[in-house]
Design an enzyme around this catalytic site. Structure first.
Site, PDB file in Angstrom:
ATOM      1  N   ARG A  48       0.824  -1.212   0.000  1.00 29.92           N
ATOM      2  CA  ARG A  48       0.000   0.000   0.000  1.00 29.92           C
ATOM      3  C   ARG A  48       0.858   1.262   0.000  1.00 29.92           C
ATOM      4  O   ARG A  48       0.517   2.240  -0.655  1.00 29.92           O
ATOM      5  CB  ARG A  48      -0.911  -0.002   1.231  1.00 29.92           C
ATOM      6  CG  ARG A  48      -2.020  -1.043   1.177  1.00 29.92           C
ATOM      7  CD  ARG A  48      -3.035  -0.787   2.299  1.00 29.92           C
ATOM      8  NE  ARG A  48      -4.132  -1.733   2.243  1.00 29.92           N
ATOM      9  CZ  ARG A  48      -4.193  -2.861   2.947  1.00 29.92           C
ATOM     10  NH1 ARG A  48      -3.184  -3.180   3.756  1.00 29.92           N
ATOM     11  NH2 ARG A  48      -5.216  -3.668   2.856  1.00 29.92           N
ATOM     12  N   VAL A 134      -6.282 -20.966   7.939  1.00 30.56           N
ATOM     13  CA  VAL A 134      -6.785 -21.580   9.170  1.00 30.56           C
ATOM     14  C   VAL A 134      -5.632 -22.238   9.920  1.00 30.56           C
ATOM     15  O   VAL A 134      -4.929 -23.074   9.369  1.00 30.56           O
ATOM     16  CB  VAL A 134      -7.870 -22.633   8.884  1.00 30.56           C
ATOM     17  CG1 VAL A 134      -8.369 -23.255  10.191  1.00 30.56           C
ATOM     18  CG2 VAL A 134      -9.027 -22.026   8.110  1.00 30.56           C
ATOM     19  N   GLY A 136      -2.645 -21.321  11.013  1.00 27.91           N
ATOM     20  CA  GLY A 136      -1.242 -21.028  10.769  1.00 27.91           C
ATOM     21  C   GLY A 136      -0.465 -22.160  10.135  1.00 27.91           C
ATOM     22  O   GLY A 136      -0.798 -22.641   9.049  1.00 27.91           O
ATOM     23  N   GLY A 189       2.623  -8.688  21.367  1.00 28.31           N
ATOM     24  CA  GLY A 189       2.382  -8.779  19.938  1.00 28.31           C
ATOM     25  C   GLY A 189       1.386  -9.844  19.526  1.00 28.31           C
ATOM     26  O   GLY A 189       1.175 -10.082  18.337  1.00 28.31           O
ATOM     27  N   GLU A 192      -3.715  -7.428  18.209  1.00 27.98           N
ATOM     28  CA  GLU A 192      -3.586  -6.213  17.413  1.00 27.98           C
ATOM     29  C   GLU A 192      -3.977  -4.998  18.258  1.00 27.98           C
ATOM     30  O   GLU A 192      -4.590  -5.124  19.325  1.00 27.98           O
ATOM     31  CB  GLU A 192      -4.511  -6.293  16.190  1.00 27.98           C
ATOM     32  CG  GLU A 192      -4.241  -7.476  15.273  1.00 27.98           C
ATOM     33  CD  GLU A 192      -2.989  -7.299  14.443  1.00 27.98           C
ATOM     34  OE1 GLU A 192      -2.462  -6.162  14.387  1.00 27.98           O
ATOM     35  OE2 GLU A 192      -2.522  -8.296  13.864  1.00 27.98           O
ATOM     36  N   LYS A 207     -12.816 -18.965  10.266  1.00 25.82           N
ATOM     37  CA  LYS A 207     -12.113 -20.242  10.162  1.00 25.82           C
ATOM     38  C   LYS A 207     -13.083 -21.411  10.303  1.00 25.82           C
ATOM     39  O   LYS A 207     -12.946 -22.431   9.612  1.00 25.82           O
ATOM     40  CB  LYS A 207     -11.023 -20.308  11.221  1.00 25.82           C
ATOM     41  CG  LYS A 207      -9.907 -19.293  11.004  1.00 25.82           C
ATOM     42  CD  LYS A 207      -8.962 -19.216  12.187  1.00 25.82           C
ATOM     43  CE  LYS A 207      -7.870 -18.182  11.968  1.00 25.82           C
ATOM     44  NZ  LYS A 207      -6.985 -18.026  13.149  1.00 25.82           N
TER      45      LYS A 207
END
Length: 430
Positions: A48, A134, A136, A189, A192, A207
């Site tokens: 972006r 879904v 990871g 972390g 969010e 998911k």
């Protein structure tokens, strides 16, 4: 013999996951080529905003024109890790029209428009792979779609959101309240800046929709998934679970009805016994149980989020679709032949843990029990504690429908002896 002309890859997005995908592709190029049978070249990276420092990412590949990158005539595979509905959907459809296969980690888009995207991929004769959408790094979707293709899956139950599992784990192990645990998750972390998608269950619901669609060969969207988050879970709920020998987890539950005529998909906090394998899933890890008729119970466990684990799943899909490109073939597509309807939550049968604040006087327990009986909800256990005119009453039910429990709670709230319905939580994993 290895083909010398490279397969060219366009990468959409260069955040936590995208930058790790780019790093692995550039540092393990020789290994990837050996596994695929041809060199694989990162041809461009759409972002972006240009100008940001992206360690390990070749600057000359950065562009802000995703449309132009996707529509280049030499692109063989598009990797989409941007997220969101638009412009991701438009870019993926554009890639299909140009004959490029797509690897995506976009759970929200796939849960909303997966059927449309699969149809577009099939019409173009290309692949759409999304293992990273879904759980990871955990290999889950491909085993469901391929390894269990000859079996009948009846239930999928699991923890599919690492942020909420971390928060609930900290509340359980340290006695922290929800706000404190969320603050720690943010600092580390795991959460969010705006954690709504995680803590309100939207991420897990997307998911669950994907899992249910693949497991039961039917169309399930996020709108079909019943959803509750963890923001209302209190320290008192965690303590009550401990007293029962349970722990609280945010579960995604997808089930085929006993009569085979419908499916359910739901996401909500639930108490599960400490003896259940999911109870020991700690920190930000994910774990999913798959129950199939011939295979029995299978458990998939591992890191469910983060740059490296998610990139691992993306790269696995990339190798698969590149191999298919070389072979002139495509992998398994969408399978929605059953067309089973999604049953509303009111009709779902489960157990409940109901905590009431009541007057500490004779006859209250009998009054409360009669309300449960009136609505056909049988009681498994009752625990009562009283002091100085106040009392707490904890009722654990046998299995009942959500509608019956809701009617029971409405009637309980109307009783003079019931001061408050302090909490209601489902009990799973019997």
């Amino acid at each position: 013999m290895m083909r010398t002309r490279p397969l060219k890859v366009a990468l959409l997005g260069c955040g936590v996951v995208g930058s790790e995908v780019a790093r692995i592709m550039t540092t393990t190029a020789d290994d990837l080529a050996a596994r695929i049978g041809a060199p694989v070249e990162l041809a461009g990276i759409a972002v972006r905003r240009a100008g940001r420092v992206r360690p390990g990412v070749p600057e000359h590949l950065i562009t802000t024109d995703a449309e132009a990158l996707v529509n280049r005539g030499d692109i063989d595979v598009v990797v989409e890790v941007v997220g969101g509905i638009e412009p991701s959907k438009h870019l993926i459809l554009s890639a299909f029209r140009r004959g490029a296969s797509v690897v995506s980690a976009n759970k929200a888009l796939l849960a909303k428009d997966g059927t449309e995207l699969h149809a577009a991929a099939a019409a173009a004769g290309v692949d759409l792979y999304y293992e990273a959408a879904v759980a990871g790094a955990i290999p889950l979707l491909r085993p469901l779609r391929e390894s269990l293709a000859g079996d009948k899956v009846n239930r999928v139950l699991g923890i599919v959101n690492g942020t909420t599992n971390f928060i609930l784990d900290k509340m359980d192990t340290t006695g922290a309240g929800y706000s404190e645990a969320l603050e720690e998750a943010t600092a580390l972390g795991y959460a969010e800046a705006d954690p709504t998608a995680d803590v309100e269950g939207f991420d897990a619901a997307a998911k669950a929709a994907i899992l249910a669609g693949i497991a039961f060969h039917t169309k399930v969207t996020a709108a079909d998934v019943y959803r509750e988050g963890i923001t209302e879970v209190t320290a008192a709920d965690i303590a009550s679970a401990k007293e029962m020998g349970c722990v609280v987890k945010l579960l995604a539950i997808c089930e085929r009805a006993a009569d085979g005529e419908s499916v359910t998909a739901r996401v909500h906090p639930a108490m599960i016994p400490l003896s259940h394998p999911l109870a020991s899933v700690r920190e930000a890890y994910n774990a999913v149980f798959v129950e199939a008729e011939a295979a029995g119970r299978l458990m998939f466990y591992g890191p469910g989020a983060g740059g490296s684990p998610t990139a691992s799943a993306v790269l696995g899909d990339l190798v698969a679709v590149c191999r298919n490109k070389l072979a002139g073939a495509t992998g398994p597509g969408d399978s929605v032949y059953t067309q089973l309807p999604a049953k509303p939550m009111d009709e779902v049968v489960t157990r409940y843990h109901v905590s009431l604040d009541v007057d500490d006087r004779a006859g209250v327990l009998a009054q409360v029990a009669s309300v449960f009986a009136e609505h056909g909800v049988s009681i498994d256990t009752v625990r009562q504690q009283g002091r100085d005119g106040d009392a707490s009453l904890v009722v654990v039910t046998h299995r009942a429908t959500d509608a019956a429990l809701s009617a029971t709670v409405d009637k309980l709230r109307a009783l003079d002896s019931v001061r408050d319905v302090a909490s209601i939580m489902r009990v799973e994993g019997e």
